[in-house]
Write a protein that holds these residues in place. Structure first.
Motif, PDB file in Angstrom:
ATOM      1  N   ALA A   1       6.751   5.895 -12.575  1.00 19.28           N
ATOM      2  CA  ALA A   1       7.800   5.389 -11.684  1.00 19.28           C
ATOM      3  C   ALA A   1       7.979   6.316 -10.488  1.00 19.28           C
ATOM      4  N   ARG A   2       8.025   5.737  -9.303  1.00 17.65           N
ATOM      5  CA  ARG A   2       8.283   6.545  -8.119  1.00 17.65           C
ATOM      6  C   ARG A   2       8.922   5.683  -7.036  1.00 17.65           C
ATOM      7  N   VAL A   3       9.676   6.328  -6.178  1.00 18.46           N
ATOM      8  CA  VAL A   3      10.340   5.660  -5.054  1.00 18.46           C
ATOM      9  C   VAL A   3       9.918   6.350  -3.766  1.00 18.46           C
ATOM     10  N   VAL A   4       9.520   5.554  -2.789  1.00 18.62           N
ATOM     11  CA  VAL A   4       9.278   6.053  -1.441  1.00 18.62           C
ATOM     12  C   VAL A   4      10.237   5.328  -0.506  1.00 18.62           C
ATOM     13  N   THR A   5      10.490   5.920   0.648  1.00 20.17           N
ATOM     14  CA  THR A   5      11.419   5.298   1.596  1.00 20.17           C
ATOM     15  C   THR A   5      10.801   5.238   2.991  1.00 20.17           C
ATOM     16  N   GLU A   6      11.337   4.330   3.807  1.00 19.66           N
ATOM     17  CA  GLU A   6      10.851   4.132   5.168  1.00 19.66           C
ATOM     18  C   GLU A   6      11.980   3.581   6.040  1.00 19.66           C
TER      19      GLU A   6
ATOM     20  N   ARG B   1       1.453  -3.683 -12.998  1.00 22.58           N
ATOM     21  CA  ARG B   1       2.278  -2.921 -12.045  1.00 22.58           C
ATOM     22  C   ARG B   1       3.382  -3.789 -11.470  1.00 22.58           C
ATOM     23  N   PHE B   2       4.501  -3.141 -11.135  1.00 17.84           N
ATOM     24  CA  PHE B   2       5.537  -3.808 -10.341  1.00 17.84           C
ATOM     25  C   PHE B   2       5.739  -3.037  -9.040  1.00 17.84           C
ATOM     26  N   VAL B   3       6.095  -3.772  -7.990  1.00 19.96           N
ATOM     27  CA  VAL B   3       6.424  -3.190  -6.689  1.00 19.96           C
ATOM     28  C   VAL B   3       7.607  -3.957  -6.110  1.00 19.96           C
ATOM     29  N   PHE B   4       8.706  -3.245  -5.887  1.00 22.95           N
ATOM     30  CA  PHE B   4       9.870  -3.833  -5.227  1.00 22.95           C
ATOM     31  C   PHE B   4      10.112  -3.076  -3.927  1.00 22.95           C
ATOM     32  N   ALA B   5      10.187  -3.817  -2.831  1.00 23.86           N
ATOM     33  CA  ALA B   5      10.358  -3.219  -1.508  1.00 23.86           C
ATOM     34  C   ALA B   5      11.639  -3.756  -0.871  1.00 23.86           C
ATOM     35  N   GLY B   6      12.022  -3.134   0.256  1.00 29.75           N
ATOM     36  CA  GLY B   6      13.143  -3.650   1.029  1.00 29.75           C
ATOM     37  C   GLY B   6      14.505  -3.457   0.408  1.00 29.75           C
TER      38      GLY B   6
ATOM     39  N   ARG C   1       0.828  -1.212   0.000  1.00 33.34           N
ATOM     40  CA  ARG C   1       0.000   0.000   0.000  1.00 33.34           C
ATOM     41  C   ARG C   1       0.860   1.259   0.000  1.00 33.34           C
ATOM     42  N   PHE C   2       1.916   1.250   0.790  1.00 32.93           N
ATOM     43  CA  PHE C   2       2.778   2.419   0.900  1.00 32.93           C
ATOM     44  C   PHE C   2       3.377   2.775  -0.453  1.00 32.93           C
ATOM     45  N   ALA C   3       3.750   1.762  -1.222  1.00 35.11           N
ATOM     46  CA  ALA C   3       4.348   2.012  -2.532  1.00 35.11           C
ATOM     47  C   ALA C   3       3.316   2.286  -3.611  1.00 35.11           C
ATOM     48  N   ALA C   4       2.228   1.494  -3.641  1.00 35.34           N
ATOM     49  CA  ALA C   4       1.345   1.484  -4.806  1.00 35.34           C
ATOM     50  C   ALA C   4      -0.083   1.926  -4.542  1.00 35.34           C
ATOM     51  N   GLY C   5      -0.459   2.093  -3.283  1.00 34.95           N
ATOM     52  CA  GLY C   5      -1.838   2.449  -2.993  1.00 34.95           C
ATOM     53  C   GLY C   5      -2.748   1.234  -3.017  1.00 34.95           C
ATOM     54  N   GLU C   6      -4.048   1.480  -2.971  1.00 37.00           N
ATOM     55  CA  GLU C   6      -5.037   0.406  -2.845  1.00 37.00           C
ATOM     56  C   GLU C   6      -5.565  -0.100  -4.189  1.00 37.00           C
ATOM     57  N   GLY C   7      -5.459   0.688  -5.247  1.00 34.49           N
ATOM     58  CA  GLY C   7      -6.144   0.358  -6.503  1.00 34.49           C
ATOM     59  C   GLY C   7      -5.644  -0.907  -7.164  1.00 34.49           C
TER      60      GLY C   7
ATOM     61  N   TRP D   1      17.913   9.323   3.552  1.00 36.23           N
ATOM     62  CA  TRP D   1      18.472   8.922   4.836  1.00 36.23           C
ATOM     63  C   TRP D   1      17.760   7.717   5.436  1.00 36.23           C
ATOM     64  N   PHE D   2      16.559   7.421   4.928  1.00 36.27           N
ATOM     65  CA  PHE D   2      15.835   6.257   5.421  1.00 36.27           C
ATOM     66  C   PHE D   2      16.472   4.991   4.848  1.00 36.27           C
ATOM     67  N   TYR D   3      16.295   3.877   5.537  1.00 30.61           N
ATOM     68  CA  TYR D   3      17.001   2.657   5.134  1.00 30.61           C
ATOM     69  C   TYR D   3      16.370   1.968   3.929  1.00 30.61           C
ATOM     70  N   ASN D   4      15.057   1.797   3.933  1.00 29.36           N
ATOM     71  CA  ASN D   4      14.386   1.000   2.907  1.00 29.36           C
ATOM     72  C   ASN D   4      13.831   1.866   1.788  1.00 29.36           C
ATOM     73  N   ALA D   5      14.139   1.487   0.551  1.00 32.79           N
ATOM     74  CA  ALA D   5      13.542   2.112  -0.626  1.00 32.79           C
ATOM     75  C   ALA D   5      12.535   1.141  -1.233  1.00 32.79           C
ATOM     76  N   LEU D   6      11.409   1.689  -1.706  1.00 35.21           N
ATOM     77  CA  LEU D   6      10.385   0.908  -2.400  1.00 35.21           C
ATOM     78  C   LEU D   6      10.118   1.591  -3.736  1.00 35.21           C
ATOM     79  N   VAL D   7      10.175   0.840  -4.810  1.00 36.56           N
ATOM     80  CA  VAL D   7       9.985   1.402  -6.136  1.00 36.56           C
ATOM     81  C   VAL D   7       8.795   0.728  -6.814  1.00 36.56           C
ATOM     82  N   THR D   8       7.996   1.537  -7.494  1.00 42.52           N
ATOM     83  CA  THR D   8       6.841   1.007  -8.217  1.00 42.52           C
ATOM     84  C   THR D   8       6.715   1.716  -9.554  1.00 42.52           C
ATOM     85  N   GLY D   9       6.011   1.085 -10.464  1.00 41.31           N
ATOM     86  CA  GLY D   9       5.755   1.652 -11.779  1.00 41.31           C
ATOM     87  C   GLY D   9       4.825   0.733 -12.545  1.00 41.31           C
ATOM     88  N   THR D  10       4.439   1.139 -13.756  1.00 38.73           N
ATOM     89  CA  THR D  10       3.511   0.360 -14.553  1.00 38.73           C
ATOM     90  C   THR D  10       4.034   0.190 -15.978  1.00 38.73           C
TER      91      THR D  10
END
Length: 318
Positions: free
Chosen positions: A247-252, A167-172, A59-65, A306-315
């Motif tokens: 394409a977008r990257v979020v971190t946590e 869609r693709f979602v790669f986390a961690g 959800r954090f990377a790609a949302g609910e849709g 500065w956050f440790y984990n990157a999550l990348v998603t795109g379509t």
């Protein structure tokens, strides 16, 4: 009958030495070595705790849709942690898993069977995914991109096997800054734990020397299999060059990683089961609280790199 190669869970010193000069061989040997104990080592489960964790990352990377996706692939599946928990959360109906490590594919399929999930698997290289174009509605991975020599090529392959609109979602995935402090915190914790447990009064807290030696050999391979760290903006650009839309990257994980890495390292340095359920719940709840702080407060003021984990998603747009 499967044509996949057999796992090699007991690499010799000569094989390890050869793998230090061959990153893909190192990945096979290291992950075959770890397959039987990987879930225990990383506190992986297939119950509500990890189902929630996996679904929250998605959800954090790609949302609910888009849920549920009809057919999902996990690239570099390991023991199946990400995909199997996402399937249990209702993100995907049917799954396929691939990994360079035969041992990991076997373990993932065994876990899927135990959970009653519809999953097939192959031993495969992420840079040459052995499925036809437009096969999958979703491709996922967890802590896999940093093991792949050519990340852009792998993402091109991911987009090739996705259906249009998929869609693709790669986390961690480790950020460069996060990896810097996490590894140093882990190394300091390992040194402290293995030194202090040499004291006679703490002998029961020290793992047998042969297990510590094995961990050291595994660490030598781990230093080879971990190829990349990522700058979030550069990872976004890599995904765009590969052809990804949106394409977008979020971190946590900032303070959560500063707790998590010492905790996991300490757990690996003492005998299995020594710490008990009370410790496990303390560690997990502390991580939850710090993750909340990171996401809801510190993310507003701390740079995402500065956050440790990157999550990348795109379509796949076409």
């Amino acid at each position: 009958m499967s044509t996949d190669p057999a796992p090699n869970p007991h690499a010799t010193a000569d094989e390890v030495a050869a793998a230090l000069h061959d990153r893909k061989l190192a990945n096979v040997l290291y992950h075959d070595w770890e397959a039987g104990s990987y879930d225990e080592k990383w506190s992986i489960s297939y119950d509500e705790r990890c189902i929630t964790y996996a679904a929250d990352r998605f959800r954090f990377a790609a949302g609910e849709g888009g849920w549920p996706y009809e057919h999902a692939l996990e690239l570099g599946c390991g023991t199946g942690f990400f995909l199997l928990n996402l399937m249990q959360a209702g993100v995907a109906k049917r799954g396929s898993v691939t990994d360079l490590s035969p041992g990991m594919v076997q373990t993932a399929l065994r876990n899927a069977e135990g959970l009653g999930l519809d999953v097939d698997g192959r031993v495969a290289d992420a840079e040459t995914i052995p499925y036809p174009d437009a096969t999958f509605d979703l491709v996922v991975g967890h802590a896999v991109l940093h093991h792949i020599p050519d990340v852009e090529l792998a993402l091109r392959e991911v987009l090739r096997v996705l259906k249009p609109g998929g869609r693709f979602v790669f986390a961690g995935e480790p950020t460069t800054v996060g990896d810097f402090y996490a590894r140093r915190l882990g190394a300091l914790t390992w040194k402290a734990a293995t030194t202090i447990t040499r004291l006679p009064v703490l002998a029961d807290w020290r793992r047998p020397q042969e297990e510590l030696d094995e961990s050291s050999r595994a660490a030598a391979l781990e230093a080879v299999v971990d190829i990349h760290t990522f700058d979030p903006a550069e990872l976004e650009e890599t995904a765009r060059r590969a052809g990804a839309g949106d394409a977008r990257v979020v971190t946590e994980e900032f303070t959560a990683a500063m707790l998590g890495w010492p905790v996991r390292t300490f757990e690996a340095a003492v005998p299995p089961g020594k710490l008990g359920m009370g410790w496990a719940m303390f560690a997990y709840r502390s991580w939850q609280r710090l993750s909340w702080l990171d996401q809801n407060v510190l993310s507003r003021v701390v740079p995402r790199g500065w956050f440790y984990n990157a999550l990348v998603t795109g379509t796949r747009s076409r």
